[in-house]
Design an enzyme around this catalytic site. Structure first.
Site, PDB file in Angstrom:
ATOM      1  N   LYS A 199       0.836  -1.203   0.000  1.00 38.29           N
ATOM      2  CA  LYS A 199       0.000   0.000   0.000  1.00 38.29           C
ATOM      3  C   LYS A 199       0.878   1.265   0.000  1.00 38.29           C
ATOM      4  O   LYS A 199       2.070   1.187   0.285  1.00 38.29           O
ATOM      5  CB  LYS A 199      -0.923   0.002   1.221  1.00 38.29           C
ATOM      6  CG  LYS A 199      -1.865  -1.200   1.263  1.00 38.29           C
ATOM      7  CD  LYS A 199      -2.905  -1.151   0.159  1.00 38.29           C
ATOM      8  CE  LYS A 199      -3.429  -2.503  -0.242  1.00 38.29           C
ATOM      9  NZ  LYS A 199      -4.448  -3.086   0.579  1.00 38.29           N
TER      10      LYS A 199
HETATM   11  C1  LIG Z   1      -5.592  -3.991   0.887  1.00 42.35           C
HETATM   12  C2  LIG Z   1      -6.970  -3.575   1.079  1.00 42.35           C
HETATM   13  C3  LIG Z   1      -7.702  -3.904   2.239  1.00 42.35           C
HETATM   14  C4  LIG Z   1      -7.280  -4.942   3.262  1.00 42.35           C
HETATM   15  O1  LIG Z   1      -6.115  -4.775   3.896  1.00 42.35           O
HETATM   16  P1  LIG Z   1      -5.162  -5.960   4.402  1.00 42.35           P
HETATM   17  O2  LIG Z   1      -4.138  -5.213   5.190  1.00 42.35           O
HETATM   18  O3  LIG Z   1      -4.613  -6.628   3.192  1.00 42.35           O
HETATM   19  O4  LIG Z   1      -5.968  -6.871   5.251  1.00 42.35           O
HETATM   20  C5  LIG Z   1      -8.968  -3.355   2.387  1.00 42.35           C
HETATM   21  N1  LIG Z   1      -9.503  -2.551   1.462  1.00 42.35           N
HETATM   22  C6  LIG Z   1      -8.850  -2.244   0.331  1.00 42.35           C
HETATM   23  C7  LIG Z   1      -9.511  -1.326  -0.651  1.00 42.35           C
HETATM   24  C8  LIG Z   1      -7.573  -2.762   0.082  1.00 42.35           C
HETATM   25  O5  LIG Z   1      -6.950  -2.490  -1.070  1.00 42.35           O
END
Ligand SMILES: *Cc1c(COP(=O)(O)O)cnc(C)c1O
Length: 446
Positions: A199
Site C-alpha cells: 500500500k
Molecule cells: C488492501 C486492502 C484492504 C485490506 O487490507 P489488508 O491489510 O490486506 O488486510 C482493504 N480494502 C482495500 C480497498 C484494500 O486495497
C-alpha cells in the site's frame, strides 16, 4: 508511421536501463532498521507500548482524535463495522469494484452487502446509485477512495446525513490524499485502512482505524484487544461486563515490529508521496489528449489530490481506438517497455460466488442474506455498467525521474496513435471481463 514493437518494430526502451530506484518501495533508511531491531532485541513483538505511541502519532497525522492499530486492514474494517453497531439484518452499501476486504467481513456480522455502481471516470462509489440501494434496513455506507482517487464526499455525506446512515471510509489506497482541502479519512464516522507491504503507506502487515468518537474507539479496542479491554482504557458504559476478553473472539493487535517501522515511515511519508504525485502527474501531462487512455486523477486546483497514487491506473476507452481490446493494447505497451500492465483492476465483487451462494455458518442460506429482510442479490442486476469498466495499471513511479517517465509516456502514446496496426491481431473474445480478485505483490509468490 512507426512500426510497433509487438509487430517487430524497434521498442521505445531498446537499450534503456530502468533505474531500480524508480520503482523501489517502501523507501527505508537505517532508522527504520534500528527501530525494528530494537523491538526484536527487546523481544516485545507482542507488547503494546510502541503501538500506543504509533496510534497517537498516526491520529495526529490523520487529524482525528483516536486511532486503533490492528493486525491488518481487513480486521480494521470489520472492527469499524462492529464499532458502528452493524448487526444481523442490517444492510451496508459498498461499491462493487474494490478489494474484497472493503466489505466481505460484514457477512461475519450477519449484515447484508448491497453493491453500488462505481462512476466510470473516478471508479469510486457513484452517488447517483445510492437511492437505488437504499432500504429501511440500510445502516451504513462504505466508501473506497479507489486507487488513490477521492470519492465524491460532498454528495455521499449529504446522502448519509439525509437518511441517517453511518459512513466508513476505506482509505487503504489513499493515505495522504485530499478532498477539497481536507484529508481523506476525516469525512466518515470512522475510517479504516490497510498499511500492508504494498500500500502507499506501507509498514509490513498492519491496519489502523481512526475516529473522533470515544465510544467507537472504545468499542474497537474492546473488539480487538483483550489486554486493553479494561477499566484503564475503556470508559464507554455497557462494556464492563466483558472486560479482559476480545469481543471479536479473535486476537487483533498489531505486531510491534510493524508499528515501530510505521513510526519511522510516518515521518517522511508526506514528503515521499509528493514526489510520487509529481512523477505520475508529469506522466499524465505528457499524455494529455491522447485517445483511448484517460487519466484516473483529480483536478488539483480544487484542493483535491491523489494520495500516494496507489497502483495508478488509466481508464480505457476502446471505442476511441477502433475497438482495440485492452489486452492487446497492454501487450503492445509491454513490447515497447517491458512493463506488464495489470488489466481490469479488481473484478466486481458481486460476481464472485462468495457473495452469491457461500454459506459459511451452515444456516441453509447464503451468508450474504442469512439474516436479510430481502434478497439483496436481486439488486446485483443493476451493476452491469460497473462490470464493463475497463482500466489498466501504469508503471508505479515512486520518484520523479523525468527522462525515464518521458519514455514510458512516449511508449503509451506510440501504441495509442498506431492502434490500427493491431486491429488485425484482435481475436473475437478479446475484451471480455478481465481483472483479478487481488493483486500480486511480487513477481514470484514469496
Ligand atoms: C488492501 C486492502 C484492504 C485490506 O487490507 P489488508 O491489510 O490486506 O488486510 C482493504 N480494502 C482495500 C480497498 C484494500 O486495497
Amino acid at each position: 508511421m512507426e512500426k510497433l514493437a509487438l509487430l517487430g518494430g524497434k521498442p521505445v526502451f531498446d537499450g534503456v536501463e530502468v533505474p531500480e530506484k524508480l520503482f523501489k518501495w517502501p523507501v527505508f533508511k537505517q532508522e527504520d532498521e534500528d527501530a525494528i531491531l530494537e523491538v526484536f532485541h527487546d523481544n516485545t513483538m507482542s507488547g503494546n507500548l510502541v503501538t500506543r505511541k504509533f496510534e497517537e502519532e498516526f491520529a495526529a497525522w490523520q487529524q482525528r482524535k483516536y486511532a486503533v492499530a490492528c493486525c491488518n486492514g481487513t480486521m480494521s474494517l470489520q472492527t469499524a463495522m462492529w464499532a458502528l453497531g452493524l448487526k444481523a439484518g442490517d444492510e451496508v452499501i459498498c461499491p462493487t469494484k474494490t478489494y474484497w476486504a472493503s466489505c466481505l467481513s460484514a457477512q461475519n456480522l450477519g449484515a447484508a452487502v448491497v453493491f453500488a455502481n462505481v462512476d466510470p471516470d473516478t471508479m469510486c462509489l457513484d452517488p447517483d446509485d445510492l437511492e437505488r440501494c437504499l432500504s429501511p434496513w440500510t445502516k451504513a455506507i462504505i466508501v473506497v477512495h479507489y486507487y488513490g482517487h477521492p470519492a465524491d464526499m460532498d454528495r455521499i455525506m449529504a446522502f448519509a446525513k439525509k437518511h441517517d446512515l453511518k459512513v466508513i471510509e476505506d482509505v487503504s489506497h489513499a493515505q495522504g490524499g485530499m478532498y477539497k482541502g481536507k484529508r481523506l479519512g476525516t469525512f466518515g464516522d470512522i475510517a479504516a485502512m490497510s498499511l500492508m507491504s504494498m500500500k502507499s503507506f506501507s509498514c509490513g502487515e498492519l491496519g489502523i482505524m481512526v475516529t473522533d468518537d470515544k465510544a467507537y474507539y472504545d468499542r474497537a479496542v474492546a473488539y480487538l484487544h483483550y489486554e486493553r479491554n479494561n477499566a484503564d482504557n475503556i470508559t464507554t458504559e455497557g462494556l464492563e461486563e466483558y472486560f479482559h476478553m476480545p469481543l471479536s473472539g479473535m486476537k487483533g493487535r498489531a505486531n510491534q515490529l510493524c508499528t515501530a517501522y510505521a513510526r519511522v515511515q510516518l515521518k517522511d511519508y508526506d514528503e515521499r508521496i509528493k514526489d510520487i504525485r509529481k512523477a505520475v502527474n508529469y506522466f499524465w501531462d505528457l499524455l494529455e489528449g491522447v485517445p483511448g487512455i484517460h487519466a484516473h486523477r483529480v483536478d488539483e486546483k480544487e484542493g483535491s489530490t491523489m494520495a500516494g497514487w496507489y497502483i495508478p491506473h488509466f481508464i480505457y476507452r476502446k471505442e476511441e481506438l477502433g475497438g482495440l481490446s485492452i489486452r492487446l493494447f497492454a501487450d503492445a505497451v509491454e513490447a515497447e517497455t517491458g512493463f506488464k500492465s495489470g488489466v481490469g483492476g479488481n473484478l466486481p465483487l458481486h460476481i464472485h460466488p462468495i457473495f452469491q451462494t457461500f454459506d459459511s455458518m451452515g444456516l441453509g442460506k447464503p451468508s450474504r442474506i442469512a439474516f436479510a429482510h430481502r434478497d439483496v442479490r436481486e439488486l446485483d442486476k443493476g451493476l452491469e455498467r460497473s462490470e464493463k469498466i475497463e482500466c489498466g495499471s501504469l508503471p508505479y513511479f515512486r520518484c520523479y525521474m523525468p527522462e525515464i517517465i518521458e519514455l514510458y509516456a512516449k511508449a503509451f502514446r506510440k501504441v495509442a496513435e498506431n492502434y490500427e496496426q493491431l486491429l488485425d491481431l484482435q481475436k473475437e473474445n478479446d475484451g471480455t471481463l478481465d481483472g483479478q480478485w487481488y493483486g500480486k505483490v511480487n513477481k514470484t509468490d514469496k
